[in-house]
Design a protein around this motif. Structure first.
Motif, PDB file in Angstrom:
ATOM      1  N   ALA A  40       0.924  -1.373   0.165  1.00  0.00           N
ATOM      2  CA  ALA A  40       0.000   0.039  -0.030  1.00  0.00           C
ATOM      3  C   ALA A  40       0.775   1.185   0.007  1.00  0.00           C
ATOM      4  O   ALA A  40       0.571   2.229  -0.643  1.00  0.00           O
ATOM      5  N   LEU A  41       2.153   1.245   1.054  1.00  0.00           N
ATOM      6  CA  LEU A  41       2.907   2.449   0.865  1.00  0.00           C
ATOM      7  C   LEU A  41       3.629   2.660  -0.417  1.00  0.00           C
ATOM      8  O   LEU A  41       3.827   3.593  -0.749  1.00  0.00           O
ATOM      9  N   LYS A  42       4.020   1.455  -1.058  1.00  0.00           N
ATOM     10  CA  LYS A  42       4.837   1.520  -2.180  1.00  0.00           C
ATOM     11  C   LYS A  42       3.764   2.079  -3.384  1.00  0.00           C
ATOM     12  O   LYS A  42       4.493   3.036  -4.107  1.00  0.00           O
ATOM     13  N   ALA A  45       3.526   5.994  -2.750  1.00  0.00           N
ATOM     14  CA  ALA A  45       4.774   6.740  -3.310  1.00  0.00           C
ATOM     15  C   ALA A  45       4.626   6.514  -4.570  1.00  0.00           C
ATOM     16  O   ALA A  45       5.271   7.956  -5.464  1.00  0.00           O
ATOM     17  N   ASN A  46       4.531   5.723  -5.362  1.00  0.00           N
ATOM     18  CA  ASN A  46       4.972   5.574  -6.773  1.00  0.00           C
ATOM     19  C   ASN A  46       3.811   6.306  -7.489  1.00  0.00           C
ATOM     20  O   ASN A  46       4.069   6.912  -8.674  1.00  0.00           O
ATOM     21  N   GLN A  47       2.623   6.595  -6.848  1.00  0.00           N
ATOM     22  CA  GLN A  47       1.633   7.322  -7.584  1.00  0.00           C
ATOM     23  C   GLN A  47       2.001   8.963  -7.214  1.00  0.00           C
ATOM     24  O   GLN A  47       1.275   9.843  -8.275  1.00  0.00           O
ATOM     25  N   LEU A  48       2.923   9.196  -6.664  1.00  0.00           N
ATOM     26  CA  LEU A  48       3.064  10.499  -6.376  1.00  0.00           C
ATOM     27  C   LEU A  48       4.149  11.113  -7.447  1.00  0.00           C
ATOM     28  O   LEU A  48       5.083  10.350  -7.680  1.00  0.00           O
ATOM     29  N   ILE A  49       4.042  12.351  -8.038  1.00  0.00           N
ATOM     30  CA  ILE A  49       4.979  12.741  -9.122  1.00  0.00           C
ATOM     31  C   ILE A  49       6.360  12.759  -8.296  1.00  0.00           C
ATOM     32  O   ILE A  49       7.175  12.415  -9.384  1.00  0.00           O
ATOM     33  N   GLU A 100      -5.672   5.896  -3.668  1.00  0.00           N
ATOM     34  CA  GLU A 100      -6.692   5.216  -2.802  1.00  0.00           C
ATOM     35  C   GLU A 100      -5.983   4.089  -2.016  1.00  0.00           C
ATOM     36  O   GLU A 100      -6.530   3.335  -1.312  1.00  0.00           O
ATOM     37  N   SER A 101      -4.862   3.743  -2.422  1.00  0.00           N
ATOM     38  CA  SER A 101      -4.051   2.464  -1.902  1.00  0.00           C
ATOM     39  C   SER A 101      -3.853   2.966  -0.333  1.00  0.00           C
ATOM     40  O   SER A 101      -3.668   2.092   0.577  1.00  0.00           O
ATOM     41  N   LEU A 102      -3.892   4.140   0.104  1.00  0.00           N
ATOM     42  CA  LEU A 102      -3.904   4.628   1.372  1.00  0.00           C
ATOM     43  C   LEU A 102      -4.876   3.912   2.029  1.00  0.00           C
ATOM     44  O   LEU A 102      -4.652   3.742   3.554  1.00  0.00           O
ATOM     45  N   CYS A 103      -5.997   3.737   1.578  1.00  0.00           N
ATOM     46  CA  CYS A 103      -7.061   3.285   2.555  1.00  0.00           C
ATOM     47  C   CYS A 103      -6.958   1.759   2.916  1.00  0.00           C
ATOM     48  O   CYS A 103      -7.835   1.140   3.301  1.00  0.00           O
ATOM     49  N   LYS A 104      -5.797   1.073   2.142  1.00  0.00           N
ATOM     50  CA  LYS A 104      -5.593  -0.189   2.379  1.00  0.00           C
ATOM     51  C   LYS A 104      -4.697  -0.404   4.043  1.00  0.00           C
ATOM     52  O   LYS A 104      -4.602  -1.355   4.348  1.00  0.00           O
ATOM     53  N   LEU A 105      -4.317   0.690   4.357  1.00  0.00           N
ATOM     54  CA  LEU A 105      -3.648   0.699   5.603  1.00  0.00           C
ATOM     55  C   LEU A 105      -4.687   0.670   6.874  1.00  0.00           C
ATOM     56  O   LEU A 105      -4.935   1.647   7.774  1.00  0.00           O
ATOM     57  N   ASP A 106      -5.449  -0.458   7.092  1.00  0.00           N
ATOM     58  CA  ASP A 106      -6.333  -0.588   7.728  1.00  0.00           C
ATOM     59  C   ASP A 106      -6.285  -0.594   9.206  1.00  0.00           C
ATOM     60  O   ASP A 106      -7.156  -0.882  10.288  1.00  0.00           O
ATOM     61  N   HIS A 107      -4.979  -0.430   9.798  1.00  0.00           N
ATOM     62  CA  HIS A 107      -4.443  -0.171  11.098  1.00  0.00           C
ATOM     63  C   HIS A 107      -4.167   1.232  11.316  1.00  0.00           C
ATOM     64  O   HIS A 107      -3.740   1.531  12.532  1.00  0.00           O
ATOM     65  N   LEU A 108      -4.353   2.227  10.256  1.00  0.00           N
ATOM     66  CA  LEU A 108      -3.850   3.496  10.529  1.00  0.00           C
ATOM     67  C   LEU A 108      -4.524   4.052  11.567  1.00  0.00           C
ATOM     68  O   LEU A 108      -5.870   4.136  11.737  1.00  0.00           O
ATOM     69  N   LEU A 124     -12.523   7.593  -2.800  1.00  0.00           N
ATOM     70  CA  LEU A 124     -13.681   7.481  -1.989  1.00  0.00           C
ATOM     71  C   LEU A 124     -13.609   6.184  -1.005  1.00  0.00           C
ATOM     72  O   LEU A 124     -14.448   6.217   0.007  1.00  0.00           O
ATOM     73  N   GLU A 125     -12.396   5.616  -0.874  1.00  0.00           N
ATOM     74  CA  GLU A 125     -12.394   4.465  -0.001  1.00  0.00           C
ATOM     75  C   GLU A 125     -11.918   4.943   1.565  1.00  0.00           C
ATOM     76  O   GLU A 125     -11.569   3.921   2.230  1.00  0.00           O
ATOM     77  N   PHE A 126     -11.963   6.187   1.645  1.00  0.00           N
ATOM     78  CA  PHE A 126     -11.388   6.411   2.985  1.00  0.00           C
ATOM     79  C   PHE A 126     -12.181   5.993   4.276  1.00  0.00           C
ATOM     80  O   PHE A 126     -11.624   5.609   5.136  1.00  0.00           O
ATOM     81  N   SER A 127     -13.265   5.497   3.962  1.00  0.00           N
ATOM     82  CA  SER A 127     -14.014   4.958   5.058  1.00  0.00           C
ATOM     83  C   SER A 127     -13.589   3.668   5.511  1.00  0.00           C
ATOM     84  O   SER A 127     -13.881   3.465   6.403  1.00  0.00           O
ATOM     85  N   ASN A 128     -12.756   2.957   5.001  1.00  0.00           N
ATOM     86  CA  ASN A 128     -12.141   1.718   5.526  1.00  0.00           C
ATOM     87  C   ASN A 128     -11.128   2.070   6.454  1.00  0.00           C
ATOM     88  O   ASN A 128     -11.049   0.792   7.235  1.00  0.00           O
ATOM     89  N   LEU A 129     -10.927   3.157   6.743  1.00  0.00           N
ATOM     90  CA  LEU A 129     -10.127   3.472   8.033  1.00  0.00           C
ATOM     91  C   LEU A 129     -10.395   3.521   9.289  1.00  0.00           C
ATOM     92  O   LEU A 129     -10.682   4.622   9.822  1.00  0.00           O
ATOM     93  N   LYS A 130     -11.321   2.407   9.723  1.00  0.00           N
ATOM     94  CA  LYS A 130     -11.986   2.337  10.820  1.00  0.00           C
ATOM     95  C   LYS A 130     -11.327   2.835  11.913  1.00  0.00           C
ATOM     96  O   LYS A 130     -11.819   3.209  12.937  1.00  0.00           O
ATOM     97  N   GLN A 131     -10.113   2.662  11.944  1.00  0.00           N
ATOM     98  CA  GLN A 131      -9.263   3.115  13.367  1.00  0.00           C
ATOM     99  C   GLN A 131      -8.662   4.446  13.520  1.00  0.00           C
ATOM    100  O   GLN A 131      -8.019   4.801  14.544  1.00  0.00           O
TER     101      GLN A 131
END
Ligand SMILES: *[C@@H]1O[C@H](CO)[C@@H](O)[C@H](O)[C@H]1NC(C)=O
Ligand SMILES: *[C@@H]1O[C@H](CO)[C@@H](O)[C@H](O)[C@H]1NC(C)=O
Ligand SMILES: *[C@@H]1O[C@H](CO)[C@@H](O)[C@H](O)[C@H]1NC(C)=O
Ligand SMILES: *[C@@H]1O[C@H](CO)[C@@H](O)[C@H](O)[C@H]1NC(C)=O
Ligand SMILES: *[C@@H]1O[C@H](CO)[C@@H](O)[C@H](O)[C@H]1NC(C)=O
Ligand SMILES: *[C@@H]1O[C@H](CO)[C@@H](O)[C@H](O)[C@H]1NC(C)=O
Ligand SMILES: *[C@@H]1O[C@H](CO)[C@@H](O)[C@H](O)[C@H]1NC(C)=O
Ligand SMILES: *[C@@H]1O[C@H](CO)[C@@H](O)[C@H](O)[C@H]1NC(C)=O
Ligand SMILES: *[C@@H]1O[C@H](CO)[C@@H](O)[C@H](O)[C@H]1NC(C)=O
Ligand SMILES: *[C@@H]1O[C@H](CO)[C@@H](O)[C@H](O)[C@H]1NC(C)=O
Ligand SMILES: *[C@@H]1O[C@H](CO)[C@@H](O)[C@H](O)[C@H]1NC(C)=O
Ligand SMILES: *[C@@H]1O[C@H](CO)[C@@H](O)[C@H](O)[C@H]1NC(C)=O
Length: 481
Positions: A40-42, A45-49, A100-108, A124-131
């Motif tokens: 997710a972090l990779k 980072a890769n999507q940033l210019i 949107e890969s950030l939204c996979k960091l579900d322990h964040l 749109l997937e931000f809601s995954n970050l329940k914690q």
């Protein structure tokens, strides 16, 4: 010798302790970051210019060792790998979209991407970050609606979206909020009654900052149960209606800033309950009626601005009790009794700034007065005042700014002006003064060099008293506000 021995003993103890610790960690396998979090972090980072160029994330596969990444292990008994719980990349020069890969960091639990160059919409997937408890996107170039994508963040306690170009309505709120800061965006619309009910239940809320948006409609009167509230900052919107009276039930309220809206009616709030109030700014609204008497019980009040309203009557005698007051601006109202006002305010010994411009129309400037020894700024311009430049002003030895312009003052400019050593802004223009200009004025050191003064004055009050004359010139002009 004895001391050395005991040091040695201590070392022996420490070594045993370390051994014990390291044997424990050897017992569990060396933990790398979770593969899901790694990818997710990779991807982020890769999507940033300018992605990983600025923050080196290329070293190794243990993302928990990367700059700005904080992990928490799954616990000694657990075989699970370390999870990313914090991502702190404030001011790292990040450029590009929020993947949107950030939204996979579900322990964040905490995400700080403030002060970067992030653009586009929120995924749109931000809601995954329940914690997620802390989210800071402030000072980026993000656009579009914000409250849809993050609506599901049930654990959020601190949300900062300020200084972006987010738009749309405030549609949701988060039940555990402690701090909400959405200042300087393009949010619009009214705060619906449904949302108001939700806001009224935020019993942990301390900080509520909505300033610099395009909110309109009645300011919600929902503060009755918000007993933790310390700051309400909603200036520079288009709120209308009365001052919310339920603010009287926020005993910890320190900063109340609703200036530059269209609020109206009397300043009708029981300030006697707000014993922690330290700064009140209701300037540039349409408030009418008298100055609120109950304000005198706010002994912590340092900054008071009620300028540019339509307030009437005189300064209550009880304001002499505002012993912490350092800044007072009441300019551009319809107040009367300058002489009475000054004899009240002279007892506020800590007063350094007094701005009474555009009031007391056609009154006499008092001849005899004492006090005001700590005054740095006195503005009494455009009051149509009669009389002479009073000699008691010479007792205000620290004066740096004196504005008596646009009055009907007569007589001479007194020669003591030349001995006011800190004066650097003096405006006697547009009066009926006669005689010669005292030579001493031309020798005043501070009138010649202004830099340090303007800086210290602007920062001490937080309100720009001096503004650039125009964009291109370097000259400064006194801000008559
Ligand atoms: C990561 O590697 C780069 C070179 O690729 C090096 O300059 C940098 O110091 C390394 N950072 C860390 C934390 O090891
Ligand atoms: C954003 O706002 C939060 C809550 O008010 C605050 O704690 C944080 O310091 C702010 N962030 C920045 C970068 O100022
Ligand atoms: C709101 O966020 C901005 C950053 O954009 C910060 O400067 C300000 O101090 C914050 N206000 C509060 C009360 O946290
Ligand atoms: C505060 O909350 C209580 C319990 O939820 C409720 O009964 C009461 O009406 C609320 N008070 C105000 C002023 O909203
Ligand atoms: C007052 O608020 C408006 C938005 O409603 C803003 O455009 C303007 O810059 C603000 N003025 C000041 C002096 O802050
Ligand atoms: C101020 O209030 C007076 C009445 O107290 C009213 O006549 C006048 O129109 C008001 N002025 C403004 C600018 O609202
Ligand atoms: C100032 O406060 C004291 C008590 O705190 C009170 O007795 C006194 O009446 C007040 N003075 C005025 C002018 O209201
Ligand atoms: C007045 O100012 C002085 C010096 O800044 C400060 O020590 C004192 O506490 C202030 N008094 C009040 C009542 O705030
Ligand atoms: C003074 O207030 C009136 C309304 O009360 C407003 O029209 C006028 O622009 C204000 N003047 C300044 C200099 O702000
Ligand atoms: C002005 O105020 C002073 C002090 O509050 C009071 O004694 C006096 O009567 C007032 N004068 C007028 C004309 O209202
Ligand atoms: C000011 O004080 C002087 C001397 O104490 C006195 O003669 C004079 O009448 C006073 N002026 C006013 C307007 O009260
Ligand atoms: C002088 O002041 C009066 C108000 O007392 C104002 O109407 C007039 O425009 C001012 N003139 C100049 C030249 O500033």
């Amino acid at each position: 010798m004895v001391i050395r021995e005991s040091n040695f003993l201590n070392f022996g103890f420490l070594a045993a302790w370390f051994f014990c610790l390291s044997s424990l960690s050897i017992a569990t396998p060396t933990q790398n970051c979770n593969p899901n979090d790694y990818s997710a972090l990779k991807e982020f980072a890769n999507q940033l210019i300018n992605g990983p160029v600025k923050f080196s994330w290329s070293n190794g596969t243990d993302c928990c060792k990367w700059d700005g990444v904080v992990c928490e292990d799954g616990g000694i008994m657990s075989s699970s790998s370390n999870r990313v719980v914090m991502l702190r990349l404030s001011g790292k020069g990040l450029k590009g979209r929020v993947s949107e890969s950030l939204c996979k960091l579900d322990h964040l639990k905490s995400l700080d991407l403030s002060h970067n160059y992030l653009e586009g919409r929120l995924p749109l997937e931000f809601s995954n970050l329940k914690q997620l408890e802390v989210l800071d996107f402030s000072h980026n170039m993000l656009v579009g609606p914000a409250f849809g994508p993050i609506a599901g963040l049930k654990s959020i306690r601190s949300l900062n979206l300020s200084s972006n170009s987010f738009s749309g309505n405030l549609i949701g709120i988060f039940p555990k909020l402690v701090a909400l800061n959405i200042s300087n965006n393009l949010f619009t619309g009214e705060i619906s009654s449904k949302l108001s009910v939700k806001i009224s239940k935020l019993s942990n809320l301390k900080t509520f900052v909505l300033c610099g948006n395009r909110f309109s409609g009645c300011f919600p009167n929902v503060f009755g149960n918000l007993t933790e509230l310390e700051q309400l900052v909603a200036h520079s919107n288009s709120f209308s209606g009365p001052l919310p009276s339920s603010l009287a039930f926020c005993p910890k309220l320190c900063v109340l800033d609703l200036q530059n809206n269209s609020l109206s009616g009397p300043i009708d709030l029981d300030f006697s309950r707000l014993s922690n109030l330290c700064s009140l700014d209701l300037a540039s609204n349409r408030f009418s009626g008298p100055l609120p008497e109950s304000l005198s019980s706010c002994h912590e009040l340092k900054i008071l601005s009620l300028a540019k309203n339509n307030l009437t009557g005189q300064i209550p005698q009880s304001y002499a009790n505002l012993s912490s007051l350092t800044f007072l601006s009441l300019s551009n109202n319809s107040l009367v009794n300058l002489s009475g006002s000054l004899s009240v305010l002279k007892r506020c010994k800590n007063l350094t700034t007094l701005i009474l411009t555009k009031n007391f129309h056609g009154e006499e400037i008092p001849e005899n007065m004492t006090g005001f020894e700590n005054l740095l700024i006195l503005a009494l311009g455009n009051c149509g005042l009669n009389g002479r430049i009073p000699n008691w002003l010479f007792n205000c030895r620290k004066l740096q700014v004196l504005d008596l312009s646009w009055n009907h003052l007569e007589g001479n400019i007194p020669s003591w002006i030349g001995r006011m050593e800190d004066l650097f802004y003096l405006d006697f223009s547009n009066n009926s003064l006669t005689g010669e200009i005292p030579k001493g004025i031309t020798e005043l050191e501070s009138l010649i060099s202004v830099k340090s003064y303007t800086y210290s004055l602007n920062t001490s009050t937080g309100i720009p008293l001096f503004v650039k004359r125009n964009q291109s010139s370097s000259g400064l002009q006194y801000n008559q506000a």
